[in-house]
Motif scaffolding. Structure first.
Motif, PDB file in Angstrom:
ATOM      1  N   ALA A 421      39.137 -27.065  17.976  1.00 38.78           N
ATOM      2  CA  ALA A 421      40.755 -27.036  18.201  1.00 38.78           C
ATOM      3  C   ALA A 421      41.330 -26.466  19.275  1.00 38.78           C
ATOM      4  CB  ALA A 421      41.357 -26.622  16.950  1.00 38.78           C
ATOM      5  N   ALA A 422      40.765 -25.300  19.593  1.00 43.10           N
ATOM      6  CA  ALA A 422      41.499 -24.548  20.669  1.00 43.10           C
ATOM      7  C   ALA A 422      40.495 -24.184  21.849  1.00 43.10           C
ATOM      8  CB  ALA A 422      41.868 -23.284  19.884  1.00 43.10           C
ATOM      9  N   THR A 423      39.547 -25.083  22.307  1.00 42.06           N
ATOM     10  CA  THR A 423      38.577 -24.374  23.209  1.00 42.06           C
ATOM     11  C   THR A 423      38.445 -25.679  23.939  1.00 42.06           C
ATOM     12  OG1 THR A 423      36.182 -24.034  23.626  1.00 42.06           O
ATOM     13  CG2 THR A 423      36.766 -25.275  21.881  1.00 42.06           C
ATOM     14  N   THR A 424      38.197 -25.510  25.483  1.00 41.99           N
ATOM     15  CA  THR A 424      37.783 -26.582  26.298  1.00 41.99           C
ATOM     16  C   THR A 424      36.239 -26.524  26.593  1.00 41.99           C
ATOM     17  OG1 THR A 424      38.464 -25.396  28.167  1.00 41.99           O
ATOM     18  CG2 THR A 424      40.314 -26.724  27.355  1.00 41.99           C
ATOM     19  N   ALA A 425      35.700 -25.571  26.460  1.00 45.32           N
ATOM     20  CA  ALA A 425      34.319 -25.428  26.720  1.00 45.32           C
ATOM     21  C   ALA A 425      33.520 -26.387  26.146  1.00 45.32           C
ATOM     22  CB  ALA A 425      33.895 -23.981  26.560  1.00 45.32           C
ATOM     23  N   HIS A 426      33.786 -26.785  24.918  1.00 45.53           N
ATOM     24  CA  HIS A 426      32.847 -27.674  24.220  1.00 45.53           C
ATOM     25  C   HIS A 426      33.312 -29.105  24.317  1.00 45.53           C
ATOM     26  CE1 HIS A 426      31.129 -23.998  22.484  1.00 45.53           C
ATOM     27  NE2 HIS A 426      32.419 -23.900  21.924  1.00 45.53           N
ATOM     28  N   GLN A 427      34.205 -29.306  25.131  1.00 42.74           N
ATOM     29  CA  GLN A 427      34.689 -30.457  25.501  1.00 42.74           C
ATOM     30  C   GLN A 427      33.924 -31.309  26.918  1.00 42.74           C
ATOM     31  OE1 GLN A 427      39.511 -30.086  24.280  1.00 42.74           O
ATOM     32  NE2 GLN A 427      38.726 -30.687  26.274  1.00 42.74           N
ATOM     33  N   LEU A 428      32.926 -30.431  27.520  1.00 44.97           N
ATOM     34  CA  LEU A 428      32.575 -30.971  28.857  1.00 44.97           C
ATOM     35  C   LEU A 428      31.234 -31.469  28.751  1.00 44.97           C
ATOM     36  CD1 LEU A 428      33.681 -27.424  30.475  1.00 44.97           C
ATOM     37  CD2 LEU A 428      35.254 -29.645  30.247  1.00 44.97           C
ATOM     38  N   GLY A 429      30.159 -31.160  27.775  1.00 48.68           N
ATOM     39  CA  GLY A 429      28.904 -31.787  28.029  1.00 48.68           C
ATOM     40  C   GLY A 429      28.151 -30.998  28.919  1.00 48.68           C
ATOM     41  N   ASP A 430      26.793 -31.314  28.801  1.00 50.37           N
ATOM     42  CA  ASP A 430      25.802 -30.676  29.659  1.00 50.37           C
ATOM     43  C   ASP A 430      26.025 -30.964  31.164  1.00 50.37           C
ATOM     44  OD1 ASP A 430      23.257 -29.127  30.265  1.00 50.37           O
ATOM     45  OD2 ASP A 430      21.946 -30.813  29.026  1.00 50.37           O
ATOM     46  N   TYR A 431      25.404 -30.597  31.914  1.00 49.15           N
ATOM     47  CA  TYR A 431      25.346 -30.560  33.438  1.00 49.15           C
ATOM     48  C   TYR A 431      26.742 -30.412  33.761  1.00 49.15           C
ATOM     49  CZ  TYR A 431      20.458 -32.481  33.858  1.00 49.15           C
ATOM     50  OH  TYR A 431      18.925 -32.380  33.865  1.00 49.15           O
ATOM     51  N   THR A 432      27.170 -29.368  33.435  1.00 45.86           N
ATOM     52  CA  THR A 432      28.746 -29.029  34.079  1.00 45.86           C
ATOM     53  C   THR A 432      28.713 -27.774  34.814  1.00 45.86           C
ATOM     54  OG1 THR A 432      29.621 -30.142  32.045  1.00 45.86           O
ATOM     55  CG2 THR A 432      31.037 -28.650  33.399  1.00 45.86           C
ATOM     56  N   ALA A 433      29.364 -27.413  35.677  1.00 49.86           N
ATOM     57  CA  ALA A 433      29.698 -26.445  36.551  1.00 49.86           C
ATOM     58  C   ALA A 433      30.688 -25.459  35.817  1.00 49.86           C
ATOM     59  CB  ALA A 433      30.062 -26.616  38.021  1.00 49.86           C
ATOM     60  N   PRO A 434      30.705 -24.082  36.078  1.00 52.30           N
ATOM     61  CA  PRO A 434      31.458 -23.280  35.356  1.00 52.30           C
ATOM     62  C   PRO A 434      32.885 -23.718  35.700  1.00 52.30           C
ATOM     63  CG  PRO A 434      29.557 -22.146  36.223  1.00 52.30           C
ATOM     64  CD  PRO A 434      29.598 -23.558  36.754  1.00 52.30           C
ATOM     65  N   GLN A 435      34.023 -23.691  34.803  1.00 51.07           N
ATOM     66  CA  GLN A 435      35.439 -23.973  35.276  1.00 51.07           C
ATOM     67  C   GLN A 435      36.232 -22.733  35.576  1.00 51.07           C
ATOM     68  OE1 GLN A 435      36.172 -27.843  35.296  1.00 51.07           O
ATOM     69  NE2 GLN A 435      33.854 -26.981  35.561  1.00 51.07           N
ATOM     70  N   ARG A 436      37.109 -22.903  36.342  1.00 50.77           N
ATOM     71  CA  ARG A 436      38.006 -21.984  36.662  1.00 50.77           C
ATOM     72  C   ARG A 436      39.016 -21.573  35.576  1.00 50.77           C
ATOM     73  NH1 ARG A 436      38.098 -19.885  41.816  1.00 50.77           N
ATOM     74  NH2 ARG A 436      37.040 -21.087  43.434  1.00 50.77           N
ATOM     75  N   PRO A 437      39.360 -20.057  34.951  1.00 54.44           N
ATOM     76  CA  PRO A 437      40.082 -19.942  33.836  1.00 54.44           C
ATOM     77  C   PRO A 437      41.332 -21.045  34.012  1.00 54.44           C
ATOM     78  CG  PRO A 437      39.255 -17.993  34.739  1.00 54.44           C
ATOM     79  CD  PRO A 437      38.982 -19.212  35.765  1.00 54.44           C
ATOM     80  N   GLY A 438      41.819 -21.539  32.790  1.00 48.26           N
ATOM     81  CA  GLY A 438      43.017 -22.271  32.657  1.00 48.26           C
ATOM     82  C   GLY A 438      42.924 -23.651  33.019  1.00 48.26           C
ATOM     83  N   THR A 439      41.563 -24.022  33.434  1.00 47.63           N
ATOM     84  CA  THR A 439      41.395 -25.586  33.738  1.00 47.63           C
ATOM     85  C   THR A 439      41.289 -26.417  32.424  1.00 47.63           C
ATOM     86  OG1 THR A 439      40.219 -25.103  35.777  1.00 47.63           O
ATOM     87  CG2 THR A 439      39.937 -27.059  34.738  1.00 47.63           C
TER      88      THR A 439
END
Length: 740
Positions: A421-439
């Motif tokens: 519910a409150a995370t974006t990290a698990h929305q991205l899938g494999d083969y994903t580069a690190p995201q900047r905070p707040g993205t």
């Protein structure tokens, strides 16, 4: 002294290639076929923040007096160890590429530049690269035009960073959802995958037939050729037990479509076909791909796949020879291709065969204009976030709705619950580069931003994605009980963390943290983590109307106990906003399933296009899927008229009979009646999305190729899903025309 012919941009391309090839030594030729080092080992950040080249790059360019190709110069993730602060970002990625290329050209006697090859699985896999929804989400859009625009953006972003070649999964067909790489597939159907592969090639490369690539276009390497989606048991890199008919009917149409669209390259898969690994399979790579399909592009091996052939040949020298003779042009991290000079001298490979492979590598470099520089790097494209949002929104698929969605205006208290519910990290899938905070935005973020003023939003985590820890459930139950409605966000994750163990080719060796999907993370069962089911049961038991949202990379098994079920296939950073829009009725759910959703992992396989036999059930449960391929609900309703087949087309009148705008997908299925071999129950042969206002009526005309049908007599069925097509009134065709 006049410039060599290959330096003259007005000389025909093939003549330039041959002139350069004639000037090269055997050692230089072998160097062009090697893609040996990892790109992130070619540079380092200095304490002052600049980049410097490494001894590893110096050694590699010295080895073959240049460099054929370099993989992953821009790659950033847990495997490479590259993150913000030490890797190239949007502001300096192009400068790093220029620095490396300048070094390569200087070390080459003939000034031959390198190909920079990057992963572009769902957007450029680099720091600050646009992360798009995964391929399974693309499949759920059933919208090739939208995907073509997204692919064009990804190609422009790659070229703006100094990259050249895009590695993109497109050819794997999802036949067993236990496979962790299901998220990389467009779906279970060859026709859907073929149409999206064509869109991918058009978007990334531009119009077919152009001799040179535009500055914002990139040659695409289609992965993986062929049959990798059919590995036994859904286990990554396992064997594939495929007959030739299954291979040609299910696993090759997307590749064939990509080749016809002008794809510059394909990647040989890890699996074997008829006992021979694809990277050493001459029948596949030469007799079929080159001789029969007349493919004149590049064939790349998958990571370390050539060295695996030593199990067949006995050593890595002969393994490299086997791959080259089979049709592989460019290696990936292997040692086998580094010994090709010895293989030629030992008579294991004819130099003419090596020359043909080198010519294909050089031709791609000329088509990119790499010899005609220096060129100004094209500007970075804009609008990536909007494209990501559009794709995410179009992919959201409403599987069940007992009148709960969209959330009524009378609802004033909403409990937003669950590990997703409150995370974006698990929305991205494999083969994903690190995201900047707040993205990006989580579902909770999206609801907070978009819910009407005065709506009270309460949040409880509930439980983790994996494991059986239940301590957070009482808080979640209390939040649900005190609310008018609960939104329960469950699912899986392909997020890699620094403590992940990786194989030499980047696949996860062992799942850690909350990983449940992605390369190397295969499941024996399709159930969610046990605590998620306990959370679902507890929230539903409160009596509060509950909508379940699944954020996942493969179809998981979820009972239909909730009031609504919405699925999002790793929708990317902005997926939370897209989900909130659909929940609140600010956008329509327009996605359709690209894969069938099973009732349990024990009933696999459940794909719709099985053979047309006595498809009996089990004693203990149904053999039918819980939700069929092509299924998806709307907030409105549609009526289909009687289909008409004339002059190689199918025409059907579609009416929006509801009170809201909506988009339906007209799906045309073929059922063969008289065939030379046993037919399938149904085969998707055409589709088109149509958006209609309330009361609007439109005639949708879809092309129908009876040449592709390859049948003496067939039924055409037009419906909104494969399951609905089985009961649709058929129109019977034969080669002489139309029969009532």
């Amino acid at each position: 002294m006049s410039e060599p012919l290959y330096r003259d941009p007005t000389t025909p391309l093939d003549a330039r290639v041959q002139d350069l090839l004639d000037r090269m030594t055997l050692r230089e030729k072998v160097g062009q076929l090697n893609q040996r080092m990892y790109g992130w080992d070619a540079y380092r950040r200095t304490p002052g923040g600049d980049f410097e080249l490494t001894d590893a790059l110096y050694a590699e360019t010295e080895r073959f007096a240049g460099l054929g190709a370099l993989y992953g110069l821009q790659r950033a993730d847990a495997w490479s160890g590259v993150a913000h602060g030490d890797g190239p970002g949007a502001e300096d990625g192009a400068a790093l590429a220029e620095m490396v290329q300048r070094h390569v050209v200087e070390r080459s006697r003939l000034g031959i530049p390198a190909l920079f090859v990057e992963e572009v699985p769902h957007g450029l896999m680099a720091l600050d690269g646009t992360v798009l929804p995964v391929n399974l989400a693309v499949g759920a859009t059933w919208d090739p035009e939208l995907y073509e625009r997204a692919a064009a953006h990804a190609a422009a972003e790659l070229r703006a960073r100094g990259g050249h070649v895009a590695l993109v999964s497109a050819l794997d067909i999802a036949r067993d959802p236990r496979w962790g790489r299901t998220e990389e597939c467009f779906g279970e159907d060859p026709h859907l995958a073929a149409r999206l592969t064509e869109a991918l090639v058009r978007g990334m490369q531009g119009a077919a037939g152009a001799e040179y690539f535009a500055a914002d276009k990139a040659p695409v390497v289609l992965k993986h050729f062929a049959g990798q989606g059919a590995t036994v048991g859904g286990r990554n890199s396992a064997e594939s037990e495929l007959g030739l008919r299954e291979l040609h009917e299910i696993h090759l149409p997307a590749a064939r479509a990509g080749v016809r669209a002008g794809a510059a390259a394909v990647m040989a898969a890890y699996n074997e076909v008829d006992g021979m690994p694809c990277s050493g399979n001459r029948a596949l790579l030469t007799e079929l791909l080159r001789d029969s399909w007349e493919f004149d592009g590049l064939v790349m091996a998958d990571g370390l796949a050539v060295d695996r052939l030593a199990r067949i040949t006995g050593d890595k020298v002969s393994a490299g020879a086997l791959a080259l003779n089979a049709g592989v042009d460019l290696s990936l991290w292997d040692e086998g291709f580094t010994h090709l000079e010895e293989a030629v001298e030992r008579g294991l490979v004819e130099e003419s065969v090596l020359d043909a492979a080198v010519a294909r590598v050089l031709r791609l470099k000329f088509r990119l204009g790499l010899f005609d520089g220096p060129h100004a790097t094209p500007p970075a494209p804009t609008g990536g976030e909007q494209i990501g949002r559009d794709l995410a929104r179009a992919a959201l698929t409403l599987l069940d709705n007992k009148g709960l969605l969209p959330i009524p205006a009378t609802v004033s208290r909403i409990a937003v619950i669950g590990p997703q519910a409150a995370t974006t990290a698990h929305q991205l899938g494999d083969y994903t580069a690190p995201q900047r905070p707040g993205t990006g935005s989580s579902v909770l973020d999206g609801l907070r931003r978009l819910a009407p003023p005065g709506v009270d939003l309460r949040h409880a985590h509930g439980c983790a994605l994996t494991g059986d820890e239940l301590s957070g459930i009482p808080e979640a139950v209390a939040a649900a009980a005190a609310s008018d409605m609960a939104v329960l966000v469950l699912g899986g994750s392909s997020a890699r963390t620094p403590d992940t163990e990786f194989d030499a080719n980047g696949a996860a060796l062992r799942a850690v943290s909350e990983m449940t999907c992605g390369e190397g993370v295969d499941l024996a069962d399709l159930r969610l983590g046990p605590a998620q089911y306990r959370l679902l049961d507890a929230v539903v038991a409160t009596g509060t109307p509950t909508a379940v949202v699944l954020i996942q990379g493969r179809p998981h098994v979820v009972p239909d106990t909730a009031g609504a079920l919405l699925t999002a296939w790793y929708p990317g950073p902005w997926g939370g906003d897209a989900i909130a829009e659909v929940l609140l009725g600010l956008a329509e759910p327009t996605g359709r399933l690209p894969v069938s959703v099973p009732r349990s992992g024990a009933q696999l396989p459940v794909y719709y296009n099985h053979k047309d036999t006595e498809y009996g059930g089990y004693v203990d449960e149904s053999a039918e899927p819980r939700h069929s391929f092509g299924h998806g609900l709307s907030y409105t309703s549609f009526a289909y008229g009687t289909p008409r087949v004339t002059d190689g087309t199918v025409a059907v009148e579609v009416t929006n009979t509801g009170k809201r705008y909506g988009r339906t997908v007209v799906q045309v299925y073929l059922r063969r009646l008289i065939t030379s071999t046993w037919p399938r129950a149904l085969e998707l042969c055409a589709f088109e999305g149509v958006g209609l206002e309330p009361g609007e009526r439109r005639t949708v005309v879809l092309p129908l190729s009876m040449t592709e049908a390859r049948t003496d007599s067939a039924e055409i069925r037009v419906a909104e899903s494969a399951r609905a097509a089985l009961s649709a009134v058929p129109i019977v065709l034969d080669v002489r025309g139309v029969r009532a």
